[in-house]
Design an enzyme around this catalytic site. Structure first.
Site, short mmCIF file in Angstrom:
data_model
loop_
_atom_site.label_atom_id
_atom_site.label_comp_id
_atom_site.label_asym_id
_atom_site.label_seq_id
_atom_site.Cartn_x
_atom_site.Cartn_y
_atom_site.Cartn_z
N GLU A 103 0.87 -1.17 0.00
CA GLU A 103 0.00 0.00 0.00
C GLU A 103 0.92 1.22 0.00
OE1 GLU A 103 -1.08 3.05 1.19
OE2 GLU A 103 -2.39 2.50 2.87
N GLU A 129 5.06 11.02 -0.26
CA GLU A 129 5.87 10.16 0.61
C GLU A 129 6.89 9.34 -0.17
OE1 GLU A 129 3.15 7.86 3.00
OE2 GLU A 129 2.70 9.56 4.31
#
Length: 534
Positions: free
Chosen positions: A257, A266
């Site tokens: 994920e 990120e």
């Protein structure tokens, strides 16, 4: 000339309960062994010598990895390939200690010997020896990585993701509906977190799952998996980064994920494709397989006014005797550099959306460093355009079922919500007018992106053939510092409660009559015992 500190370390030996070769096709009998740390000609080595064999397992500590499977159970693997282009697992041993104290002392020594270990080579400009450094550490600043892994090492944040039932339920459905892809296969869970996806894979019949997690959440994952004995024997939790670790075998399935806000925030997608290149077999599958960034221009006067009003504080000319206006321009620019994260009404969109496809099976790590998306829309209404709205979806391309996970406005809300880039200078558009522009994302070392957005309104109607730009607006955003607006009330029409039924009015005379009747009723009641009253 600086002398490596490892040369100062004295040779050390540890007694082991057993050592077995991981690469042996037959089941070898375990026997006591001795593990020795030593430095020969500047190269640090770890040797395992079984008592009933003349064969010695040698590991170069510059490339050795130690994985904890239990209190006294470890796996040591190494990559001793001389090729700089392709690295693969070369050897590994299964080791067991007699006591937990022995295993702890060994781990402490392993860390001490490996932290200053050197890599032999001849391709460097100024010498032949260089310190080993993680590829992740080369591109991500240490302070950002520390905060990132601290955040995901806490159970409350894992709970937040687990309670996103759209996210968790879609992953579960994608795995269980495609059992044929998992049954009897080797699976690698990239960024395993709590280990929930690893246990989904085990439920689907995976032969073995390697759950790779770099944060302290790895210890919680071990505890959670150990508490589910149906899966525990087929899941190995490995604490480390996918850029650094080695695995004893290739994976048939990669599950992860890795999505952040706007899909790429990120920068974990880079680790996802690195894991693909390092661990996945040529015909392996990735869950998810592709991702799409969706974009559409929007009009939201309430949001624009809210953003602009934030900077009004700095327009005070007498704040305790201080003139704040010199900072108004900087404050205004700062607020409009924040992308807005919230769940918005899809009716604010002023044109049909477009999307940019990212194929995780084909993308290279370097392709994520800079993403350039040309924009082109046709306005469906006359309005003031305030910016660009974005969301994403990902596809799990299973052999049996293809399933999408979407974060689109109007769909069930996820913990990703949606994101909007608000222009400090809106532009006006007419129905049928063409809107062009550019969304340019540049990765930075704080594990996020700088966004450059340009939107322009072209000539329209009878003058469209002449081309040219009527209006244009540009703004820069930092995806690392968004404005989380999820708790703000939505300023859109909602169903009103039915009006209260009118009550009969009471006159002063009516109220006095009711009071007289109540007084007579109280006087007729028998007196109560004083002690009871108290």
């Amino acid at each position: 000339m600086e002398v490596s500190s490892v040369k100062k370390l004295e040779q050390m030996e540890f007694s082991l309960e057993s050592v077995t070769d991981l690469s042996s096709s037959s089941v070898s009998s375990s026997s006591p062994a001795v593990a020795t740390f030593s430095c020969v000609d500047g190269v640090t080595e770890l040797r395992f010598l079984p008592s009933d064999s003349t064969h010695c397992f040698n590991f170069d500590l510059a490339s050795a990895q130690l994985f904890k499977l239990g209190p006294v159970h470890f796996i040591c693997v190494s990559d001793s390939s001389s090729s700089t282009e392709e690295k693969s697992f070369s050897q590994g041993v299964n080791i067991k200690f007699k006591t937990e104290k022995d295993s702890k002392d060994f781990c402490d020594s392993f860390e001490e010997w490996t932290k200053d270990a050197v890599v032999q080579g001849s391709s460097l400009q100024n010498g032949t020896v260089s310190a080993k450094k993680s590829k992740f550490d080369n591109k991500i600043e240490a302070s950002s990585a520390k905060m990132y892994f601290h955040y995901y090492g806490q159970l409350l944040h894992q709970q937040n993701m687990l309670q996103d039932y759209v996210r968790t339920g879609t992953y579960y459905a994608a795995v269980m509906e495609n059992r044929s892809d998992f049954a009897g296969r080797i699976v690698v869970d990239v960024g395993a977190g709590s280990g929930i996806l690893s246990m989904f894979a085990a439920q689907a019949g995976a032969k073995h799952v390697y759950a790779v997690e770099a944060s302290e959440m790895a210890e919680y994952a071990r505890k959670l998996i150990a508490g589910n004995p149906l899966f525990a024997e087929r899941i190995t939790v490995i604490k480390g980064k996918v850029e650094d670790i080695d695995l004893p075998e290739k994976a048939d399935i990669l599950i992860s994920e890795p999505m952040g806000t706007l899909l790429v925030n990120e920068r974990m997608l880079e680790s996802y494709v690195i894991a693909r290149d390092r661990f996945m077999s040529p015909k392996g599958k990735m869950f998810p397989t592709v991702g799409r960034i969706h974009m559409a221009p929007f009009s939201d006067e309430f949001l624009f006014i809210e953003m602009a009003n934030k900077a009004m504080f700095w327009q005070q000319q007498n704040y305790y005797g201080v003139d704040l206006t010199p900072l108004y321009g900087s404050a205004h620019q700062g607020y409009f550099s924040q992308p807005v994260v919230d769940a918005f009404d899809p009716r604010v969109l002023v044109a049909p959306p477009m999307f940019h496809m990212i194929d995780f099976t084909q993308m290279k790590e370097e392709d994520f460093y800079e993403i350039d998306i040309p924009l082109k829309f046709t306005a469906s209404m006359c309005t003031r355009l305030h910016g660009l709205a974005c969301w994403f979806d990902v596809l799990f391309d299973g052999s049996t079922v293809q399933r999408w996970l979407t974060t689109a406005p109007g769909a069930p809300t996820t913990h990703w919500y949606q994101i909007r880039c608000v222009l400090s200078q809106p532009i006006y558009v007419m129905a049928g007018q063409e809107i062009t522009g550019r969304l340019h994302l540049i990765a930075h070392s704080a594990q996020s992106y700088t966004i450059d957005l340009t939107l322009s309104a072209k000539m329209w109607g009878p003058g469209a053939s002449q081309g040219g730009i009527l209006q244009s607006s540009t703004c820069k955003f930092d995806l690392k510092e968004p404005y989380y607006r999820m708790s703000q009330p939505q300023a859109y029409p909602v169903a009103q409660e039915p009006p209260l039924q009118p009550q009969p009015e009471l006159s002063t005379q009516d109220i006095q009559t009711q009071n007289d009747e109540l007084e007579e009723e109280l006087l007729q009641q028998p007196p109560q015992n004083p002690s009871t009253q108290l």
